[in-house]
Design a protein around this motif. Structure first.
Motif, PDB file in Angstrom:
ATOM      1  N   LEU A   1       0.846  -1.193   0.000  1.00 37.10           N
ATOM      2  CA  LEU A   1       0.000   0.000   0.000  1.00 37.10           C
ATOM      3  C   LEU A   1       0.881   1.242   0.000  1.00 37.10           C
ATOM      4  O   LEU A   1       1.895   1.312   0.715  1.00 37.10           O
ATOM      5  N   ASP A   2       0.482   2.201  -0.785  1.00 38.06           N
ATOM      6  CA  ASP A   2       1.265   3.434  -0.919  1.00 38.06           C
ATOM      7  C   ASP A   2       0.905   4.387   0.213  1.00 38.06           C
ATOM      8  O   ASP A   2       0.132   5.327   0.045  1.00 38.06           O
TER       9      ASP A   2
ATOM     10  N   LEU B   1       4.948  -5.494   6.879  1.00 41.16           N
ATOM     11  CA  LEU B   1       5.875  -6.599   6.695  1.00 41.16           C
ATOM     12  C   LEU B   1       7.266  -6.120   7.133  1.00 41.16           C
ATOM     13  O   LEU B   1       7.776  -5.128   6.608  1.00 41.16           O
ATOM     14  N   VAL B   2       7.830  -6.819   8.087  1.00 42.80           N
ATOM     15  CA  VAL B   2       9.102  -6.426   8.707  1.00 42.80           C
ATOM     16  C   VAL B   2      10.134  -7.492   8.380  1.00 42.80           C
ATOM     17  O   VAL B   2       9.860  -8.701   8.497  1.00 42.80           O
ATOM     18  N   ARG B   3      11.336  -7.051   7.993  1.00 44.68           N
ATOM     19  CA  ARG B   3      12.454  -7.975   7.756  1.00 44.68           C
ATOM     20  C   ARG B   3      13.487  -7.759   8.845  1.00 44.68           C
ATOM     21  O   ARG B   3      13.989  -6.640   9.041  1.00 44.68           O
TER      22      ARG B   3
ATOM     23  N   VAL C   1       5.028 -10.592   9.838  1.00 40.23           N
ATOM     24  CA  VAL C   1       3.880  -9.693   9.727  1.00 40.23           C
ATOM     25  C   VAL C   1       3.589  -9.166  11.107  1.00 40.23           C
ATOM     26  O   VAL C   1       3.481  -9.935  12.073  1.00 40.23           O
ATOM     27  N   ALA C   2       3.487  -7.848  11.231  1.00 42.84           N
ATOM     28  CA  ALA C   2       3.304  -7.215  12.540  1.00 42.84           C
ATOM     29  C   ALA C   2       2.190  -6.190  12.468  1.00 42.84           C
ATOM     30  O   ALA C   2       1.892  -5.628  11.397  1.00 42.84           O
TER      31      ALA C   2
ATOM     32  N   LEU D   1       9.207  -3.136   5.403  1.00 46.06           N
ATOM     33  CA  LEU D   1       9.217  -3.158   3.944  1.00 46.06           C
ATOM     34  C   LEU D   1       8.012  -2.438   3.350  1.00 46.06           C
ATOM     35  O   LEU D   1       8.077  -1.960   2.221  1.00 46.06           O
ATOM     36  N   GLY D   2       6.911  -2.389   4.062  1.00 45.48           N
ATOM     37  CA  GLY D   2       5.742  -1.705   3.552  1.00 45.48           C
ATOM     38  C   GLY D   2       4.472  -2.163   4.267  1.00 45.48           C
ATOM     39  O   GLY D   2       4.466  -3.143   5.038  1.00 45.48           O
ATOM     40  N   VAL D   3       3.397  -1.443   4.008  1.00 38.66           N
ATOM     41  CA  VAL D   3       2.086  -1.764   4.588  1.00 38.66           C
ATOM     42  C   VAL D   3       1.380  -2.761   3.668  1.00 38.66           C
ATOM     43  O   VAL D   3       1.295  -2.535   2.447  1.00 38.66           O
ATOM     44  N   VAL D   4       0.913  -3.859   4.252  1.00 39.80           N
ATOM     45  CA  VAL D   4       0.269  -4.910   3.467  1.00 39.80           C
ATOM     46  C   VAL D   4      -1.245  -4.807   3.605  1.00 39.80           C
ATOM     47  O   VAL D   4      -1.771  -4.229   4.557  1.00 39.80           O
TER      48      VAL D   4
END
Length: 801
Positions: A697-698, A708-710, A726-727, A771-774
């Motif tokens: 998601l932008d 999503l976290v790495r 996933v958090a 990494l970004g919003v899922v």
């Protein structure tokens, strides 16, 4: 030898006794002699001795009667008469019912059976017991009182006395057929049918009847001869068979049109119509059932065989089944000169010639042909390829001119006979019938006047022929010891409800010794209703004395005459009014009937539960504009529904729409087995995305989002250098840090489904590891509310589980 002969004679006598017992009705006394005497001979012997003064022996021998019987006749004559007049032997004095009352019982039981609510044996016995008490019979046995019903001995004797009654096992009958077959529906059909006949002048060869019947490769087997004692005879058949639709068409001239078969196949095979009648037609349909499109092809077949056109029309009589009520059918019939008259719903068993006299023999012949084939070809099953051949052979035998003409004659279609059905045929519909209100009368239901009496102004009231009073006509049963019927009847001199003919004459009130006090019985010109008042007419004295009135309101018409009512002392002149007893006054009470003890069944008024399907009444379908408009609207709705279904099916096969979140209902443990979420989504190709092209998601992470976290793995823990989680974002902190609650993967199979652990795993993480919003969705049930599905699936990432 003598012992053996005696033994054989006893066996012979025992066999004769056994046979005679089995051939007669139980509880019937067997006569041991044939000494019977004609009562007419006894009377002749009596009169001969009185005339000739001969001895008893001589008169008895001359007419063949017993001497003692003749002596008893003279003793009875001396005791009950003058000794020279013959007195017949009195009948049975211990009979519970008279012959007339038993006739009423017979009539009641027959009518109950004709109404499709026949009485079982035990109900007849209970009804008879109650009827005996209602008739105040003096010969009710003690066994009846003990069991509160008639005994079986009386029942069997009653059935023997009336051989027109018999005990049968009834067949089931649909309540819809019972209710629909009534005079109104039958008259409606004949009205439409005769209107079409008069308009187009149809001849018998242009009148056709069409109907469908179901055929199966496995039909009911015929009866077989087998050993006595076995409860059921068995025969080899298939467990389940295939069905197809058979369409029969016959004309009022006694001719049969080649049949039509709806074959349950999608591809045509020439063997389907092998060895069938010339001109027969086969139509393919996957289910083998008739529908609108197949019926249009059936009408095309009829059009080709009858050569119908606008100049040479034909009349088609058919039922209003769902497959027949199609706008395409009506339009085809109008274009090709087919006038369609529909039958009332659920009346085809009485009004359709095919059902009355053709389809029954047709099924009988077909069963016999299939049974013969099974005997000649053991272990060989009949298929749909062979069924049309057998059906055509049976149709040729059954659809003969005799059966066809008999069906048209029995239904009153040809020759036209509106009164073909007697009143007894509509007895079953009486259970639900309601009497129609009279058209010539109007019931006045307005509020009473303020003064409690009718208005004296005749201009404001409707005509007398349109206003009636509704008296209470409900019968009352009272235990009157002087009334043998158990019904209290009014005295002949008392006014009773009914059409009274009391008309005031030209009387003049003259001053006299009595005083008339004005009361509620005020004479009003015009249509007046008799109101109970505090005065009673005393016969003879012609003087009005106060007392309780016995006048019951009834539909009486008062005609004003030249009378003047003067308050004060007045004397009524005798003969001023004449009262003619109406039909409601009975000199003798009628005998009570079993219906008064046990009324015939009557259905209560029921409110409809929902609209249901609108069934078309009998009409000329091709000329009924209202019905044609309804069919067009129905076709438009059906087409719109089919287009909607196709659109939904197309969307399901392509990219489905996003569903709105539904309320969270409760679920059972079985719902968890079928977990909420399958892997089908708008992103069906798992290999479509990579880590660099995954559609996050932008937006920047906010509280409540899923990210999503790495994170890098510690040394010695696994092969990879990093793993993804996933958090859930709990809060955003200063210094580009996020307070996260980490989720766990549900299972290795459902890789895109996550859940919160029992012990919350919360931690602060740098925003750079995100990494970004899922995009996620939650479970649809209460038990799955903590399940989180991520889509598109996180296949390109090395997820931790």
């Amino acid at each position: 030898m003598a012992t053996t002969a005696a033994h054989q004679s006893r066996i012979y006598l025992h066999q004769n006794t056994t046979n005679s017992t089995t051939t007669t009705m139980p509880r019937q006394r067997q006569r041991t002699s044939n000494k019977q005497m004609d009562r007419t001979d006894l009377e002749k012997a009596f009169n001969h001795r009185v005339k000739t003064q001969c001895s008893h022996k001589e008169a008895a021998e001359k007419f063949g009667v017993k001497k003692t019987t003749l002596v008893d006749a003279f003793n009875r004559s001396k005791k009950e008469s003058n000794g020279v007049t013959y007195v017949p032997v009195p009948g049975k004095v211990n009979m519970v019912f008279t012959p007339e009352q038993e006739g009423l019982i017979v009539k009641y039981t027959i009518q109950a059976a004709q109404m499709f609510y026949g009485l079982p044996r035990i109900e007849v016995r209970r009804m008879v017991y109650n009827y005996a008490h209602a008739c105040k019979s003096k010969s009710i046995p003690e066994a009846w009182e003990r069991n509160r019903m008639a005994t079986t001995d009386w029942y069997y004797s009653f059935m023997e006395r009336h051989p027109d009654l018999v005990l049968k096992a009834p067949e089931g009958m649909s309540i819809a057929r019972i209710v629909a077959f009534n005079k109104v529906n039958v008259e409606t059909f004949f009205k439409a049918y005769t209107l079409a006949l008069e308009k187009y002048k149809f001849t018998p060869d242009r009148i056709f009847n069409l109907d469908e019947s179901s055929l199966s490769t496995v039909m009911k087997p015929c009866k077989v001869v087998c050993a006595r004692g076995k409860p059921v005879a068995t025969q080899v058949t298939r467990e389940r068979g295939e069905t197809m639709t058979f369409v029969g068409i016959i004309s009022a001239a006694g001719q049969a049109v080649p049949p039509v078969f709806i074959i349950p196949r999608a591809r045509w095979n020439p063997t389907f119509m092998r060895n069938t009648s010339f001109g027969s037609k086969g139509i393919l349909h996957p289910s083998g059932w008739m529908n609108g499109d197949c019926f249009v092809q059936t009408l095309q077949h009829l059009h080709e065989r009858s050569c119908s056109s606008d100049e040479n029309k034909i009349l088609l009589i058919m039922d209003n089944a769902e497959c027949h009520m199609n706008i395409n059918v009506v339009e085809f019939a109008i274009r090709h000169g087919i006038v369609i008259v529909t039958l009332p719903p659920h009346t085809t068993d009485k009004l359709q010639p095919l059902d009355v006299s053709v389809f029954g023999p047709f099924k009988t012949f077909l069963r016999a042909l299939l049974n013969d084939h099974a005997l000649m070809h053991p272990n060989e099953h009949i298929t749909v390829h062979q069924l049309p051949e057998f059906a055509c052979d049976a149709w040729t035998k059954a659809a003969n001119p005799v059966n066809i003409l008999s069906g048209y004659r029995a239904t009153g279609i040809w020759p036209v006979n509106r009164l073909i059905f007697p009143d007894e045929a509509f007895v079953g519909a009486q259970v639900t019938e309601r009497p129609a209100p009279p058209e010539d009368f109007v019931v006045e239901v307005g509020p009473p006047s303020s003064d409690g009496a009718n208005s004296s102004d005749g201009e404001d009231q409707p005509p007398a022929s349109q206003v009636i009073d509704l008296p209470d006509l409900s019968p009352t049963l009272e235990d009157d010891p002087d009334d043998p019927t158990g019904t209290a009847w009014p005295d002949p001199g008392t006014a009773a409800p009914g059409p009274s003919t009391a008309t005031p004459g030209p009387s003049t009130a003259t001053p006299g010794p009595s005083t008339a006090t004005p009361g509620p019985n005020t004479a009003t010109p015009g249509p007046s209703t008799a109101t109970p008042g505090p005065s009673t007419a005393t016969p003879g004295s012609n003087t009005a004395t106060p007392g309780p009135s016995t006048a019951t309101p009834g539909p009486s018409t008062a005609t004003p005459g030249p009378s003047t009512a003067t308050p004060g002392p007045s004397t009524a002149t005798p003969g001023s009014s004449t009262t003619t007893p109406g039909s409601s006054t009975r000199s003798t009470p009628p005998s009570i009937t079993p219906e008064a003890v046990r009324p015939f069944p009557k259905a209560a008024n029921q409110r409809p539960y929902g609209k249901g399907k609108k069934r078309l009444r009998a009409c000329i379908l091709t000329e009924n504009e209202e019905a044609i408009v309804d069919l067009r609207v129905k076709a438009a709705k059906k087409q719109k529904l089919e287009e909607k279904k196709k659109a939904v099916a197309g969307k399901k096969s392509g990219v489905p729409r996003k569903k709105k979140p539904a309320p969270v209902p409760e679920s059972s443990e079985e719902d968890d087995v079928r977990v909420l979420l399958d892997d089908s989504s708008e992103y069906s190709d798992d290999s479509e995305f990579t880590e660099s092209s995954y559609p996050f998601l932008d937006k920047e992470p906010e509280a409540g989002d899923f990210v999503l976290v790495r994170l890098a793995l510690e040394e010695g823990r696994g092969v990879g250098t990093s793993v993804c989680y996933v958090a859930h974002v709990l809060d955003t902190l200063e210094g580009s840090r996020l307070n996260l609650s980490f989720l766990r993967m549900k299972s290795a199979i459902l890789r895109n489904t996550f859940t919160f652990p029992n012990i919350p795993d919360e931690s602060e993480v740098e925003a750079g590891h995100c990494l970004g919003v899922v995009k996620v969705s939650k479970g649809a049930t209460k038990r799955q509310a903590d399940l989180i599905k991520v889509f598109p699936p996180l296949v390109p990432f090395n997820m931790h589980y």
